[in-house]
Design a protein around this motif. Structure first.
Motif, PDB file in Angstrom:
ATOM      1  N   GLU A 190      22.915  29.840  93.903  1.00  0.00           N
ATOM      2  CA  GLU A 190      23.428  30.146  92.689  1.00  0.00           C
ATOM      3  C   GLU A 190      22.386  30.674  91.466  1.00  0.00           C
ATOM      4  OE1 GLU A 190      26.162  27.702  90.792  1.00  0.00           O
ATOM      5  OE2 GLU A 190      27.758  27.702  92.517  1.00  0.00           O
ATOM      6  N   LEU A 191      22.570  31.583  90.897  1.00  0.00           N
ATOM      7  CA  LEU A 191      21.536  32.153  89.880  1.00  0.00           C
ATOM      8  C   LEU A 191      22.046  32.470  88.701  1.00  0.00           C
ATOM      9  CD1 LEU A 191      18.430  34.006  91.757  1.00  0.00           C
ATOM     10  CD2 LEU A 191      18.548  31.729  90.489  1.00  0.00           C
ATOM     11  N   ALA A 192      21.798  31.970  87.572  1.00  0.00           N
ATOM     12  CA  ALA A 192      22.555  32.399  86.259  1.00  0.00           C
ATOM     13  C   ALA A 192      21.621  33.715  85.886  1.00  0.00           C
ATOM     14  CB  ALA A 192      22.464  31.449  85.368  1.00  0.00           C
ATOM     15  N   PHE A 193      22.419  34.899  85.662  1.00  0.00           N
ATOM     16  CA  PHE A 193      21.610  35.998  85.181  1.00  0.00           C
ATOM     17  C   PHE A 193      21.907  36.158  83.717  1.00  0.00           C
ATOM     18  CE2 PHE A 193      20.314  37.078  89.268  1.00  0.00           C
ATOM     19  CZ  PHE A 193      19.345  38.181  89.250  1.00  0.00           C
ATOM     20  N   GLY A 194      21.689  35.226  82.853  1.00  0.00           N
ATOM     21  CA  GLY A 194      21.541  35.646  81.493  1.00  0.00           C
ATOM     22  C   GLY A 194      23.212  35.318  80.919  1.00  0.00           C
ATOM     23  N   SER A 195      23.330  35.429  79.738  1.00  0.00           N
ATOM     24  CA  SER A 195      24.670  35.324  78.939  1.00  0.00           C
ATOM     25  C   SER A 195      25.024  36.770  78.351  1.00  0.00           C
ATOM     26  CB  SER A 195      24.775  34.316  77.654  1.00  0.00           C
ATOM     27  OG  SER A 195      23.553  34.901  76.737  1.00  0.00           O
ATOM     28  N   ARG A 196      26.526  36.810  78.179  1.00  0.00           N
ATOM     29  CA  ARG A 196      27.001  38.083  77.721  1.00  0.00           C
ATOM     30  C   ARG A 196      27.345  37.923  76.267  1.00  0.00           C
ATOM     31  NH1 ARG A 196      26.750  42.265  81.436  1.00  0.00           N
ATOM     32  NH2 ARG A 196      28.633  42.916  79.751  1.00  0.00           N
ATOM     33  N   ASP A 197      26.593  39.121  75.515  1.00  0.00           N
ATOM     34  CA  ASP A 197      26.717  39.005  74.012  1.00  0.00           C
ATOM     35  C   ASP A 197      28.151  39.451  73.463  1.00  0.00           C
ATOM     36  OD1 ASP A 197      24.292  38.225  73.867  1.00  0.00           O
ATOM     37  OD2 ASP A 197      23.422  40.133  73.765  1.00  0.00           O
ATOM     38  N   ASP A 198      28.685  39.978  74.455  1.00  0.00           N
ATOM     39  CA  ASP A 198      30.071  40.897  74.305  1.00  0.00           C
ATOM     40  C   ASP A 198      31.434  39.669  74.269  1.00  0.00           C
ATOM     41  OD1 ASP A 198      30.046  40.730  76.669  1.00  0.00           O
ATOM     42  OD2 ASP A 198      30.703  42.912  77.065  1.00  0.00           O
ATOM     43  N   HIS A 199      31.081  38.473  74.483  1.00  0.00           N
ATOM     44  CA  HIS A 199      32.029  37.533  74.716  1.00  0.00           C
ATOM     45  C   HIS A 199      31.730  36.252  73.668  1.00  0.00           C
ATOM     46  CE1 HIS A 199      32.717  39.556  78.283  1.00  0.00           C
ATOM     47  NE2 HIS A 199      33.778  38.816  78.658  1.00  0.00           N
ATOM     48  N   ARG A 200      33.042  35.647  73.259  1.00  0.00           N
ATOM     49  CA  ARG A 200      32.664  34.613  72.196  1.00  0.00           C
ATOM     50  C   ARG A 200      33.871  33.582  72.828  1.00  0.00           C
ATOM     51  NH1 ARG A 200      32.329  35.661  66.260  1.00  0.00           N
ATOM     52  NH2 ARG A 200      30.290  36.576  66.751  1.00  0.00           N
ATOM     53  N   VAL A 201      33.519  32.403  72.778  1.00  0.00           N
ATOM     54  CA  VAL A 201      34.217  31.218  73.209  1.00  0.00           C
ATOM     55  C   VAL A 201      34.099  30.109  72.060  1.00  0.00           C
ATOM     56  CG1 VAL A 201      34.989  29.231  74.726  1.00  0.00           C
ATOM     57  CG2 VAL A 201      34.066  31.528  75.557  1.00  0.00           C
ATOM     58  N   VAL A 202      35.377  29.670  71.258  1.00  0.00           N
ATOM     59  CA  VAL A 202      35.440  28.459  70.616  1.00  0.00           C
ATOM     60  C   VAL A 202      36.510  27.404  71.091  1.00  0.00           C
ATOM     61  CG1 VAL A 202      36.363  27.987  68.282  1.00  0.00           C
ATOM     62  CG2 VAL A 202      35.517  30.320  68.740  1.00  0.00           C
ATOM     63  N   ARG A 203      35.760  26.326  70.805  1.00  0.00           N
ATOM     64  CA  ARG A 203      36.388  24.860  71.431  1.00  0.00           C
ATOM     65  C   ARG A 203      37.002  23.907  70.386  1.00  0.00           C
ATOM     66  NH1 ARG A 203      34.688  19.789  73.536  1.00  0.00           N
ATOM     67  NH2 ARG A 203      35.599  19.422  75.443  1.00  0.00           N
ATOM     68  N   GLU A 204      38.034  23.621  70.567  1.00  0.00           N
ATOM     69  CA  GLU A 204      38.681  22.677  69.411  1.00  0.00           C
ATOM     70  C   GLU A 204      39.246  21.481  70.242  1.00  0.00           C
ATOM     71  OE1 GLU A 204      41.787  24.936  67.563  1.00  0.00           O
ATOM     72  OE2 GLU A 204      40.418  26.262  66.471  1.00  0.00           O
ATOM     73  N   THR A 205      39.010  20.278  69.889  1.00  0.00           N
ATOM     74  CA  THR A 205      39.548  19.146  70.421  1.00  0.00           C
ATOM     75  C   THR A 205      40.446  18.176  69.458  1.00  0.00           C
ATOM     76  OG1 THR A 205      37.571  17.956  69.938  1.00  0.00           O
ATOM     77  CG2 THR A 205      37.669  18.891  71.942  1.00  0.00           C
TER      78      THR A 205
END
Length: 535
Positions: A418-433
Motif C-alpha cells: 500500500e502506498l499513499a499518493f498524497g491528498s486531494r485538495d478538492d475534498h473536505r471532511v468535517v467531524r463532529e462528536t
C-alpha cells in the motif's frame, strides 16, 4: 593460502621512495553493510622464484587491521608468509579545489592557472622576437650584398626594415605587458598564500599500504585476493514509484554513502543487512521482579479500566536514535547491483539502481477523519520485484511529475503493498462528536453513548463528470474485560456500515458526485457495571 594479519603504524625500510615499488591495488568488489563495508581487491602478480616482499596500495588508512586477509588464487606453488598494513603521513598532492573549499584556495588556484598561461605566452613571444631578430639580420645582410653589387632598391629595403621593426616593437610591448602582469601575479599570489598559510594549515594525509611477503617455488603469474573491513560506509534502501493510469512502476535503489578515503570505481557492489557490530555484544539483561500482594476490599469491589491507543501492525526493530537501521524482517538480506558502480569518497549520497518492475495497481480514495481530515489516494499492488522490499522512503511520481514522498514498509515477494499518493485538495471532511452518559437498571450500569457525524463534500471544476467513491474509516473501542461491553447501534447509524472488523474499524464506501455532499453517522455504546472505575 592465507595468513593472519600483523599491524604496524610506521613505514619500514621499503617505504615509498625505497627499493620496493608500489603495486596498484584498486578496489574491485564491495559488500556494503549497515555501518561499514567489506572491501575486496583482486589483481595478478608477477612473482620471481624465492621469497620476496611486495608493497600494495595505496589503500584506505581506515582499514581494520585484524580483518586484513590475503589469499593466492593460482595453481602455482606459492605461499603467503606475512601480510600487514602500514600507515604513513604524506603531504597532500596538488589537486583542484572542491566546491566547499575556501575563497582563498579558489583564488590561489585561479592565480596559478593564470600564471601558467602567461608563462607559456611569454615563451611564445620570446621565440617570436628571436625569429624577428634573425629576420632583421637577414634583411640587413641582403641590403649590404645588394648595395655591393650595384643594386639600388631603397624603397623596398626601407619597407622591409620598417615591417620587421614594427613587429619587433609590437611583440616587445606585449612581452613587457606579460612580464609586468607576471610580476603583479607573483606579488598577489605570495600575499594570498601567506594569508592561506595563516588561516589554513593543510595537514598531511594518512596513507595506508599493504606489505605482503610471499614465497614462490618458481617464477610466474599468480592471482591475489586481498580483503578487509573499513568503516565510514553505509547504505539505505530507497524507492521511486511512478503511477501511470492503472499501472505502477516501482524502482528499487540503494543510497550509498562512503568516506573511506579512496574512491570505488567500477566495483561489483553487494548490499547486505547483516549487523556485524551487534554480533560482538550480548544482549543486556535487566532484573525483572514480580511481587504478589493482597488486594484491599476496595480493590476487590472495583475494576479499573482505561482507554489506550494501540497501533495495529507487525513486530519490527526497536527505534534507535540517529539514522535508523534497515528493517529486514529479522533475517539477513542480500541485494546485488546488476551493473558495476562507482561511488566517490565524498560523504555524499549516491543512488545505485537495483531493480525495477511494472505491475497493475488498484486505487481508492480513503479517509480516516479521526486521524486526519484529508482524503488520500491509496494505491495497492503486489510486490513483483523477485526480492523483499525493505522499509524505506519512496519518491512518488504521477503524470504531473513529482508529487511527494511516502514510506514503504517491509514487504515479502508477492505480498500486497500500500502506498499513499498524497491528498486531494478538492475534498473536505468535517467531524463532529457527541457523548451522553446514563445509568440504567437496578444494578446501575453506566451506559456511555457516543455519536460521530462525518460530513463529506466534493468541490468539482465546471464540466467534471463521474462519481467518486471515498472509503471512510472510523473506529470504535474494543473491550478486553467482560465487565465492559461495546455495542454498535446499527439501527441508529446512517447509513449502516459496509464492514466492521475485529479490530473495531468501521468502514463506509461513500459515493460523491461532482459537487456533492454526504453525511455519515456512527453510534455506539459502552456499557459498564457499577464496579468499573475509570471509564
Amino acid at each position: 593460502m592465507s595468513t593472519a594479519p600483523k599491524t604496524s603504524s610506521a613505514p619500514g625500510p621499503d617505504a615509498p621512495g625505497g627499493a620496493v615499488p608500489v603495486i596498484a591495488a584498486p578496489v574491485t568488489a564491495v559488500t556494503c553493510l549497515e555501518d561499514r563495508a567489506h572491501v575486496e581487491r583482486s589483481l595478478v602478480l608477477d612473482l620471481e622464484g624465492g621469497v620476496q616482499r611486495l608493497r600494495l596500495g595505496p589503500v584506505s588508512a581506515l582499514a581494520v587491521d585484524r580483518t586484513l586477509h590475503a589469499e593466492l588464487t593460482s595453481d602455482r606453488p606459492a605461499t603467503v608468509l606475512d601480510v600487514r598494513l602500514v600507515r604513513s603521513w604524506e603531504p597532500r598532492g596538488p589537486r583542484p579545489p572542491a566546491a566547499d573549499d575556501s575563497a582563498l584556495r579558489h583564488r590561489v588556484h585561479a592565480l596559478e592557472e593564470e600564471r601558467s598561461a602567461l608563462e607559456q605566452r611569454r615563451e611564445r613571444l620570446r621565440a617570436r622576437l628571436d625569429l624577428l631578430g634573425g629576420l632583421a639580420v637577414d634583411v640587413l645582410r641582403d641590403i649590404g650584398e645588394g648595395a655591393g653589387s650595384g643594386e639600388a632598391e631603397g624603397p623596398r629595403w626601407a619597407r622591409e626594415l620598417d615591417r620587421v621593426d614594427a613587429e619587433r616593437d609590437t611583440h616587445g610591448e606585449r612581452l613587457r605587458t606579460v612580464d609586468a602582469r607576471l610580476t603583479a601575479l607573483a606579488a598577489e599570489l605570495g600575499a594570498v598564500q601567506r594569508a592561506m598559510d595563516v588561516s589554513e594549515e593543510e595537514p598531511a594525509e594518512l596513507v595506508g599500504h599493504v606489505e605482503l611477503t610471499v614465497e614462490a617455488a618458481e617464477a610466474g603469474r599468480v592471482g591475489l585476493r586481498l580483503s578487509h573491513l573499513t568503516p565510514c560506509a553505509l547504505w539505505r534502501p530507497a524507492y521511486r514509484a511512478a503511477l501511470d493510469g492503472e499501472s505502477l512502476t516501482l524502482e528499487t535503489e540503494a543510497m550509498v554513502w562512503q568516506r573511506t578515503g579512496e574512491d570505488w570505481s567500477g566495483v561489483r557492489l553487494t548490499l547486505s543487512t547483516a549487523r556485524s557490530a551487534l554480533a560482538t555484544d550480548p544482549p543486556s539483561l535487566g532484573e525483572d521482579r514480580l511481587v504478589l500482594k493482597e488486594r484491599t476490599a476496595a480493590e476487590r469491589r472495583t475494576v479499573d479500566v482505561e482507554l489506550r491507543e494501540e497501533e495495529i501492525g507487525d513486530l519490527g526493530p526497536a527505534a534507535v536514535l540517529g539514522l535508523p537501521g534497515v528493517d529486514d524482517g529479522g533475517e539477513t538480506r542480500v541485494l546485488h547491483a546488476p551493473e558495476p558502480v562507482s561511488v566517490p569518497s565524498d560523504g555524499r549520497a549516491h543512488r545505485v539502481p537495483l531493480s525495477a518492475f511494472r505491475t497493475s495497481a488498484s486505487r481508492e480514495y480513503a479517509c480516516s477523519p479521526e486521524v486526519s481530515a484529508l482524503v488520500t489516494q491509496v494505491v495497492r499492488f503486489d510486490n513483483r520485484s523477485g526480492h523483499v522490499l525493505l522499509a524505506g522512503p519512496v519518491d512518488l511520481i504521477r503524470g504531473s511529475g513529482f508529487s511527494g514522498r511516502g514510506t514503504l514498509d517491509f514487504t515479502t515477494p508477492g505480498a500486497p503493498v500500500e502506498l499513499a499518493f498524497g491528498s486531494r485538495d478538492d475534498h473536505r471532511v468535517v467531524r463532529e462528536t457527541e457523548e451522553s452518559r446514563d445509568s440504567v437498571g437496578i444494578t446501575q450500569r453506566t451506559v456511555v453513548t457516543r455519536t460521530v457525524r462525518l460530513h463529506l463534500s466534493r468541490f468539482s471544476a465546471p464540466g467534471e463528470l463521474g462519481d467518486r467513491v471515498v472509503v471512510v474509516r472510523e473506529r470504535i473501542p474494543v473491550s478486553e474485560v467482560s465487565a465492559v461491553e461495546v455495542r454498535l447501534r446499527k439501527e441508529a447509524c446512517s447509513p449502516a456500515p459496509d464492514e466492521v472488523d475485529a479490530e473495531g474499524i468501521v468502514r463506509w464506501d461513500v459515493t460523491l458526485p461532482p459537487g456533492g455532499r454526504r453525511s455519515v453517522t456512527l453510534v455506539y455504546e459502552l456499557s459498564a457495571s457499577a464496579k468499573v472505575a475509570g471509564l
